[in-house]
Scaffold this motif. Structure first.
Motif, PDB file in Angstrom:
ATOM      1  N   ALA A 193       0.829  -1.208   0.000  1.00  0.00           N
ATOM      2  CA  ALA A 193       0.000   0.000   0.000  1.00  0.00           C
ATOM      3  C   ALA A 193       0.860   1.253   0.000  1.00  0.00           C
ATOM      4  O   ALA A 193       0.539   2.254  -0.649  1.00  0.00           O
ATOM      5  CB  ALA A 193      -0.931  -0.009   1.204  1.00  0.00           C
ATOM      6  N   LYS A 208      -0.709   1.039 -10.782  1.00  0.00           N
ATOM      7  CA  LYS A 208      -0.815   0.319  -9.510  1.00  0.00           C
ATOM      8  C   LYS A 208      -0.511  -1.162  -9.699  1.00  0.00           C
ATOM      9  O   LYS A 208       0.193  -1.772  -8.888  1.00  0.00           O
ATOM     10  CB  LYS A 208      -2.214   0.484  -8.913  1.00  0.00           C
ATOM     11  CG  LYS A 208      -2.421   1.726  -8.081  1.00  0.00           C
ATOM     12  CD  LYS A 208      -3.737   1.657  -7.341  1.00  0.00           C
ATOM     13  CE  LYS A 208      -3.943   2.879  -6.474  1.00  0.00           C
ATOM     14  NZ  LYS A 208      -5.200   2.802  -5.699  1.00  0.00           N
ATOM     15  N   CYS A 226      -4.054  -1.833  -1.363  1.00  0.00           N
ATOM     16  CA  CYS A 226      -3.747  -0.779  -2.337  1.00  0.00           C
ATOM     17  C   CYS A 226      -4.998  -0.193  -2.971  1.00  0.00           C
ATOM     18  O   CYS A 226      -4.894   0.633  -3.896  1.00  0.00           O
ATOM     19  CB  CYS A 226      -2.853  -1.337  -3.439  1.00  0.00           C
ATOM     20  SG  CYS A 226      -1.231  -1.885  -2.895  1.00  0.00           S
ATOM     21  N   ASP A 227      -6.177  -0.625  -2.506  1.00  0.00           N
ATOM     22  CA  ASP A 227      -7.442  -0.184  -3.093  1.00  0.00           C
ATOM     23  C   ASP A 227      -7.491  -0.507  -4.588  1.00  0.00           C
ATOM     24  O   ASP A 227      -7.915   0.300  -5.410  1.00  0.00           O
ATOM     25  CB  ASP A 227      -7.655   1.312  -2.863  1.00  0.00           C
ATOM     26  CG  ASP A 227      -9.106   1.731  -3.084  1.00  0.00           C
ATOM     27  OD1 ASP A 227     -10.004   0.877  -2.955  1.00  0.00           O
ATOM     28  OD2 ASP A 227      -9.349   2.913  -3.419  1.00  0.00           O
ATOM     29  N   LEU A 228      -7.039  -1.706  -4.900  1.00  0.00           N
ATOM     30  CA  LEU A 228      -7.017  -2.196  -6.270  1.00  0.00           C
ATOM     31  C   LEU A 228      -7.991  -3.357  -6.384  1.00  0.00           C
ATOM     32  O   LEU A 228      -7.912  -4.308  -5.607  1.00  0.00           O
ATOM     33  CB  LEU A 228      -5.602  -2.653  -6.627  1.00  0.00           C
ATOM     34  CG  LEU A 228      -5.305  -3.093  -8.051  1.00  0.00           C
ATOM     35  CD1 LEU A 228      -5.524  -1.963  -9.041  1.00  0.00           C
ATOM     36  CD2 LEU A 228      -3.862  -3.605  -8.141  1.00  0.00           C
ATOM     37  N   ALA A 229      -8.907  -3.281  -7.333  1.00  0.00           N
ATOM     38  CA  ALA A 229     -10.019  -4.244  -7.429  1.00  0.00           C
ATOM     39  C   ALA A 229      -9.584  -5.550  -8.090  1.00  0.00           C
ATOM     40  O   ALA A 229     -10.179  -6.003  -9.081  1.00  0.00           O
ATOM     41  CB  ALA A 229     -11.185  -3.626  -8.194  1.00  0.00           C
ATOM     42  N   THR A 272      -4.822   2.740 -12.520  1.00  0.00           N
ATOM     43  CA  THR A 272      -4.945   1.303 -12.231  1.00  0.00           C
ATOM     44  C   THR A 272      -3.786   0.517 -12.831  1.00  0.00           C
ATOM     45  O   THR A 272      -3.203  -0.353 -12.179  1.00  0.00           O
ATOM     46  CB  THR A 272      -6.278   0.759 -12.772  1.00  0.00           C
ATOM     47  OG1 THR A 272      -7.354   1.405 -12.105  1.00  0.00           O
ATOM     48  CG2 THR A 272      -6.391  -0.738 -12.554  1.00  0.00           C
ATOM     49  N   GLU A 313      -2.514   6.933  -8.978  1.00  0.00           N
ATOM     50  CA  GLU A 313      -3.943   6.966  -9.310  1.00  0.00           C
ATOM     51  C   GLU A 313      -4.304   5.951 -10.385  1.00  0.00           C
ATOM     52  O   GLU A 313      -5.357   5.336 -10.354  1.00  0.00           O
ATOM     53  CB  GLU A 313      -4.341   8.373  -9.780  1.00  0.00           C
ATOM     54  CG  GLU A 313      -4.182   9.457  -8.730  1.00  0.00           C
ATOM     55  CD  GLU A 313      -5.149   9.282  -7.574  1.00  0.00           C
ATOM     56  OE1 GLU A 313      -6.238   8.701  -7.785  1.00  0.00           O
ATOM     57  OE2 GLU A 313      -4.816   9.720  -6.454  1.00  0.00           O
ATOM     58  N   CYS A 317       2.067   2.038  -3.415  1.00  0.00           N
ATOM     59  CA  CYS A 317       1.012   2.487  -4.334  1.00  0.00           C
ATOM     60  C   CYS A 317       0.287   3.746  -3.855  1.00  0.00           C
ATOM     61  O   CYS A 317      -0.663   4.187  -4.505  1.00  0.00           O
ATOM     62  CB  CYS A 317      -0.021   1.370  -4.529  1.00  0.00           C
ATOM     63  SG  CYS A 317       0.632  -0.110  -5.341  1.00  0.00           S
ATOM     64  N   SER A 318       0.716   4.315  -2.748  1.00  0.00           N
ATOM     65  CA  SER A 318      -0.062   5.370  -2.087  1.00  0.00           C
ATOM     66  C   SER A 318      -0.282   6.602  -2.943  1.00  0.00           C
ATOM     67  O   SER A 318      -1.315   7.262  -2.836  1.00  0.00           O
ATOM     68  CB  SER A 318       0.601   5.766  -0.771  1.00  0.00           C
ATOM     69  OG  SER A 318       1.916   6.240  -1.008  1.00  0.00           O
ATOM     70  N   ARG A 355      -5.834  -5.486  -2.073  1.00  0.00           N
ATOM     71  CA  ARG A 355      -6.900  -4.928  -1.241  1.00  0.00           C
ATOM     72  C   ARG A 355      -6.389  -3.733  -0.447  1.00  0.00           C
ATOM     73  O   ARG A 355      -7.066  -2.719  -0.324  1.00  0.00           O
ATOM     74  CB  ARG A 355      -7.443  -6.019  -0.314  1.00  0.00           C
ATOM     75  CG  ARG A 355      -8.686  -5.629   0.466  1.00  0.00           C
ATOM     76  CD  ARG A 355      -9.400  -6.868   0.959  1.00  0.00           C
ATOM     77  NE  ARG A 355      -8.590  -7.623   1.890  1.00  0.00           N
ATOM     78  CZ  ARG A 355      -8.647  -7.485   3.229  1.00  0.00           C
ATOM     79  NH1 ARG A 355      -9.477  -6.607   3.760  1.00  0.00           N
ATOM     80  NH2 ARG A 355      -7.902  -8.221   4.012  1.00  0.00           N
TER      81      ARG A 355
END
Length: 276
Positions: free
Chosen positions: A50, A62, A116-119, A59, A57, A53-54, A114
């Motif tokens: 995370a 990331k 990293c807020d990556l789907a 995808t 933006e 990747c902070s 997860r």
């Protein structure tokens, strides 16, 4: 379509937490496992991802950063030399040895994504487990066993074909194969991998342990009752073998192997008589 395919709906939420469930599986083999320590290690790995990747933006950036962190900086890789080593399936061993198979490497990829807020989602693809992420109106599909290498549609079709009766696969069939896997499905697939490895090694006691956990995990899968019954039979536990095999035939009365299962039930009954 190049290396992307049309997007699909996300997997339904499940009541299974992936990493804790796999730590629980590992405790079967490693009863003295430091559970809190292992969970902390995985959590720290995800937090480090995370951090990388902070400030990103995009995808695609990331994804590249996550794969670079996990597979290059941390050194996780596919165990090409000993693919069927059961240690490849246990999360503590994967963390320690930095070696795994597609699905166990995917678990760490998913956990880091997860954070990293990556789907990112897992895919129970035939043969080898994959991961997918929505991107630009489609899907980017990657192979965790090869450092998250992107896969194009032609390669996906070629990989699936031997598992689909060697038939051509249309777009809709491919989309179905690329459906996201629930956490429950991921844990079950790892348990089936272990069961298969231990059975091949004729380590029937460990294979039985996996079969038993599968049934406790989801008692609706007929094949798991059959497999546990056959393992009981190998271990000379005739009564339980007969009960499980009978349950299989109740669930699948028209199964293609019904005659063979009935013969195994006769052997189970003989075993009970002999042991008395």
């Amino acid at each position: 379509m190049e290396d992307r395919v049309p997007a699909m709906n996300a997997a339904a939420e499940t009541d299974v937490e992936l990493v804790p469930a796999l730590v629980d599986v590992a405790r079967d083999e490693y009863p003295d496992l430091d559970v809190s320590g292992l969970l902390s290690q995985v959590r720290e790995l995800a937090l480090q991802a995370a951090d990388r990747c902070s400030n990103i933006e995009s995808t695609s950036q990331k994804v590249q950063t996550l794969n670079q962190f996990l597979f290059v900086e941390c050194g996780f890789k596919g165990n090409h030399d000993e693919f069927y080593d059961p240690r490849n399936c246990y999360i503590n061993e994967v963390m320690e040895r930095r070696l795994g198979i597609p699905i166990s490497l995917a678990v760490l990829q998913l956990e880091c994504a997860r954070a990293c807020d990556l789907a990112l989602e897992g895919v129970s693809f035939p043969g080898h487990f994959l991961v997918r992420v929505p991107m630009d109106g489609g899907l980017l599909v990657m192979d965790p066993f090869h450092r998250g290498r992107p896969m194009d549609v032609d390669e996906l079709r070629q990989r699936a074909r031997p598992h689909m009766g060697d038939r051509d696969i249309d777009d809709q069939q491919l989309l179905n194969l690329l459906s996201p896997a629930s956490n429950r499905a991921i844990v079950a697939r790892i348990l089936r991998n272990l069961k298969g490895v231990y059975t091949e090694q004729e380590d029937f006691a460990r294979a039985l342990r996996c079969a038993d956990r599968l049934i406790r995990f989801d008692a609706s899968q007929a094949e798991d009752w059959r497999d546990r019954g056959l393992l009981y039979l190998q271990l000379g536990v005739g009564q339980r073998a007969g009960e499980d095999l009978a349950r299989y035939l109740q669930l699948r009365p028209d199964a293609g192997d019904a005659d063979a299962v009935r013969e195994a039930m006769i052997d189970a009954a003989k075993s009970r008589v002999t042991r008395h």
